[in-house]
Design a protein around this motif. Sequence first.
Motif, mmCIF file in Angstrom:
data_model
loop_
_atom_site.group_PDB
_atom_site.id
_atom_site.type_symbol
_atom_site.label_atom_id
_atom_site.label_comp_id
_atom_site.label_asym_id
_atom_site.label_seq_id
_atom_site.Cartn_x
_atom_site.Cartn_y
_atom_site.Cartn_z
ATOM 1 N N PRO A 179 0.764 -1.276 0.132
ATOM 2 C CA PRO A 179 0.245 0.143 0.021
ATOM 3 C C PRO A 179 0.964 1.238 -0.126
ATOM 4 O O PRO A 179 2.002 1.329 0.656
ATOM 5 C CB PRO A 179 -0.711 -0.113 1.244
ATOM 6 N N ALA A 180 0.404 2.267 -0.696
ATOM 7 C CA ALA A 180 1.280 3.529 -1.001
ATOM 8 C C ALA A 180 0.504 4.583 -0.181
ATOM 9 O O ALA A 180 -0.695 4.623 -0.019
ATOM 10 C CB ALA A 180 1.327 3.723 -2.348
ATOM 11 N N ASP A 181 1.294 5.511 0.429
ATOM 12 C CA ASP A 181 0.770 6.639 1.053
ATOM 13 C C ASP A 181 1.040 7.798 0.261
ATOM 14 O O ASP A 181 2.219 8.480 0.087
ATOM 15 C CB ASP A 181 1.543 6.858 2.325
ATOM 16 N N PRO A 182 0.059 8.176 -0.641
ATOM 17 C CA PRO A 182 -0.110 9.626 -1.583
ATOM 18 C C PRO A 182 0.581 10.654 -0.680
ATOM 19 O O PRO A 182 0.849 11.686 -1.511
ATOM 20 C CB PRO A 182 -1.164 9.518 -2.146
ATOM 21 N N THR A 183 0.486 10.861 0.451
ATOM 22 C CA THR A 183 0.880 12.334 1.257
ATOM 23 C C THR A 183 2.324 12.239 1.438
ATOM 24 O O THR A 183 2.760 13.343 1.996
ATOM 25 C CB THR A 183 -0.073 12.177 2.647
ATOM 26 N N ASP A 184 2.873 11.255 1.318
ATOM 27 C CA ASP A 184 4.433 11.132 1.504
ATOM 28 C C ASP A 184 5.013 11.728 0.172
ATOM 29 O O ASP A 184 4.679 11.208 -0.983
ATOM 30 C CB ASP A 184 4.968 9.642 1.490
ATOM 31 N N PRO A 185 5.824 12.633 0.166
ATOM 32 C CA PRO A 185 6.144 13.434 -0.923
ATOM 33 C C PRO A 185 7.012 12.460 -2.120
ATOM 34 O O PRO A 185 6.770 12.579 -3.430
ATOM 35 C CB PRO A 185 7.169 14.492 -0.463
ATOM 36 N N GLU A 186 7.840 11.707 -1.334
ATOM 37 C CA GLU A 186 8.502 10.594 -2.472
ATOM 38 C C GLU A 186 7.650 9.710 -3.245
ATOM 39 O O GLU A 186 7.703 9.242 -4.064
ATOM 40 C CB GLU A 186 9.749 9.990 -1.686
ATOM 41 N N VAL A 187 6.653 9.392 -2.217
ATOM 42 C CA VAL A 187 5.696 8.357 -2.765
ATOM 43 C C VAL A 187 5.012 8.946 -3.889
ATOM 44 O O VAL A 187 4.652 8.403 -4.883
ATOM 45 C CB VAL A 187 5.009 7.789 -1.718
ATOM 46 N N SER A 339 5.637 14.927 -11.786
ATOM 47 C CA SER A 339 5.940 14.223 -10.854
ATOM 48 C C SER A 339 6.706 15.069 -9.787
ATOM 49 O O SER A 339 6.430 14.882 -8.383
ATOM 50 C CB SER A 339 6.993 12.904 -11.108
ATOM 51 N N ALA A 340 7.571 16.066 -10.187
ATOM 52 C CA ALA A 340 8.094 17.074 -9.412
ATOM 53 C C ALA A 340 6.989 17.754 -8.674
ATOM 54 O O ALA A 340 6.949 18.275 -7.615
ATOM 55 C CB ALA A 340 9.237 17.772 -10.295
ATOM 56 N N ALA A 341 5.983 18.217 -9.186
ATOM 57 C CA ALA A 341 4.932 19.127 -8.851
ATOM 58 C C ALA A 341 4.338 18.401 -7.768
ATOM 59 O O ALA A 341 3.620 18.928 -6.888
ATOM 60 C CB ALA A 341 4.125 19.580 -10.079
ATOM 61 N N ALA A 342 3.977 17.124 -8.123
ATOM 62 C CA ALA A 342 3.351 16.354 -7.118
ATOM 63 C C ALA A 342 3.940 16.144 -5.641
ATOM 64 O O ALA A 342 3.444 16.295 -4.591
ATOM 65 C CB ALA A 342 3.004 14.859 -7.535
ATOM 66 N N ARG A 343 5.397 15.976 -5.717
ATOM 67 C CA ARG A 343 6.203 16.081 -4.575
ATOM 68 C C ARG A 343 6.096 17.366 -3.847
ATOM 69 O O ARG A 343 5.844 17.286 -2.835
ATOM 70 C CB ARG A 343 7.542 15.578 -4.972
ATOM 71 N N ASP A 344 6.028 18.336 -4.645
ATOM 72 C CA ASP A 344 6.023 19.656 -4.201
ATOM 73 C C ASP A 344 4.704 20.081 -3.386
ATOM 74 O O ASP A 344 4.560 20.379 -2.550
ATOM 75 C CB ASP A 344 6.175 20.743 -5.128
ATOM 76 N N ASN A 345 3.600 19.569 -4.225
ATOM 77 C CA ASN A 345 2.153 19.574 -3.615
ATOM 78 C C ASN A 345 2.132 18.729 -2.140
ATOM 79 O O ASN A 345 1.702 19.337 -1.037
ATOM 80 C CB ASN A 345 1.355 19.437 -4.497
ATOM 81 N N ALA A 346 2.766 17.622 -2.207
ATOM 82 C CA ALA A 346 2.731 16.823 -0.971
ATOM 83 C C ALA A 346 3.446 17.457 -0.010
ATOM 84 O O ALA A 346 3.114 17.447 1.404
ATOM 85 C CB ALA A 346 3.377 15.146 -1.311
ATOM 86 N N ILE A 347 4.535 18.019 -0.374
ATOM 87 C CA ILE A 347 5.449 18.743 0.685
ATOM 88 C C ILE A 347 4.592 19.948 1.451
ATOM 89 O O ILE A 347 4.556 20.155 2.561
ATOM 90 C CB ILE A 347 6.620 19.281 0.260
ATOM 91 N N SER A 348 3.861 20.616 0.594
ATOM 92 C CA SER A 348 3.310 21.754 0.838
ATOM 93 C C SER A 348 2.120 21.481 1.914
ATOM 94 O O SER A 348 1.810 22.017 2.987
ATOM 95 C CB SER A 348 2.486 22.609 -0.257
ATOM 96 N N ARG A 350 1.835 18.658 3.625
ATOM 97 C CA ARG A 350 2.270 18.263 4.943
ATOM 98 C C ARG A 350 2.709 19.275 5.958
ATOM 99 O O ARG A 350 2.332 19.228 6.902
ATOM 100 C CB ARG A 350 3.476 17.243 4.518
ATOM 101 N N SER A 351 3.341 20.390 5.407
ATOM 102 C CA SER A 351 3.692 21.541 5.961
ATOM 103 C C SER A 351 2.442 22.354 6.524
ATOM 104 O O SER A 351 2.608 22.680 7.730
ATOM 105 C CB SER A 351 4.544 22.621 5.353
ATOM 106 N N THR A 352 1.485 22.299 5.791
ATOM 107 C CA THR A 352 0.043 22.918 6.224
ATOM 108 C C THR A 352 -0.508 22.070 7.701
ATOM 109 O O THR A 352 -0.939 22.578 8.254
ATOM 110 C CB THR A 352 -0.732 22.777 5.125
ATOM 111 N N ARG A 353 -0.506 20.636 7.335
ATOM 112 C CA ARG A 353 -1.001 19.881 8.394
ATOM 113 C C ARG A 353 -0.102 19.967 9.893
ATOM 114 O O ARG A 353 -0.820 20.016 10.854
ATOM 115 C CB ARG A 353 -0.806 18.571 8.015
#
Length: 355
Positions: A179-187, A339-348, A350-353
Amino acid sequence: MSTPILGVGIIGAGPVTQAIHLPTLSRLEDLFRVVHIMDVDAEVAASVAARVGAKATTSIDDVLGDDEAQIIVICSPSPFHAEQVIAACRAGKTAVLCEKPFAMSAEEAEQIAAVSADTGVPIIVGAMHTFDPGWLAARQHWADLVESVHTIRYSVVLPPNARFEDVATEVLTRPVHAPADPTDPEVAFRMLRGGILGLAIHDLPLVRVLCSDVSRVEVLSATALDPSGYSVTLRVGDCTVEMLAIFSQGFSTEWYLEAIADDRSLRIDFTPSYVHAGSATATLFEGTSARVLGPFSMNGYEGEWRFLADLAHGTAEPIDVHELVDDLRFALEVSDLASAAARDNAISMRSTREA
């Protein structure tokens, strides 16, 4: 006069070979005969080869050295595609069919193009929608639609591949994905890259045809979706391109592509992957009228194999390998940016949470 039956050698005996190519070839016994199957797992190679009365091996050299194997099919993991396509060309085969993507970089693709040109061995890529009669009929009848398209929508909603694979055949061994966690930036990065090069790549060549200018690509948004999938919005030249794909546990399926202009539009409804049930249906809309093309009896899988037969018998013009290179360059650019944009979006997110 009947044409000689072509011998086929297959490299990689996983689900794509078992659930797509062998069922397709079983309908084309007047054109092809599978003579050799290679897999790194000796038991899988032997079992799958036994289904079609072919020789089995764990050695690529055995397949490439088999004079009966005139057509080589590359169904191995993607990182091996380029070197195996090149080896098949240098072995003097009649033609090569490689599953997508046929290379992992533009540099590899250029090497393939050079070897194909030097040896004269034609190559096709198994992006089945480019060979679907519904798509081909739409291209013949859309007139000047491409010149005025401003929005393209591409949507895929499917259950897991295994559900269709098991309907098509009894699949031996398949990859097990944790199972993958799409909230993880690298995932999220890996999900977008894998999703685009594994799924969207079927339709990105179509997007490239429908967009009059693909020299400029910009990602407006990119998100990895739970449990598996992606949502991407691009600007490609002057076109907005919306891409949605999600695998769910439900039973409903959807795979369509729309091209929209101010005064007309096109919608193509494709059959799901692994389904051997005829072609896509294309609908051209203009004003209040609608022209429906299809469905036709043949699907894209059969289309690519029939094209291979025509290539081998000299009744079809080879696809310009540089077109395949340009398709791959476009897919790689979309994949890299999204993929780079998705990683940046996940980082953002995560920072918000965590704030």
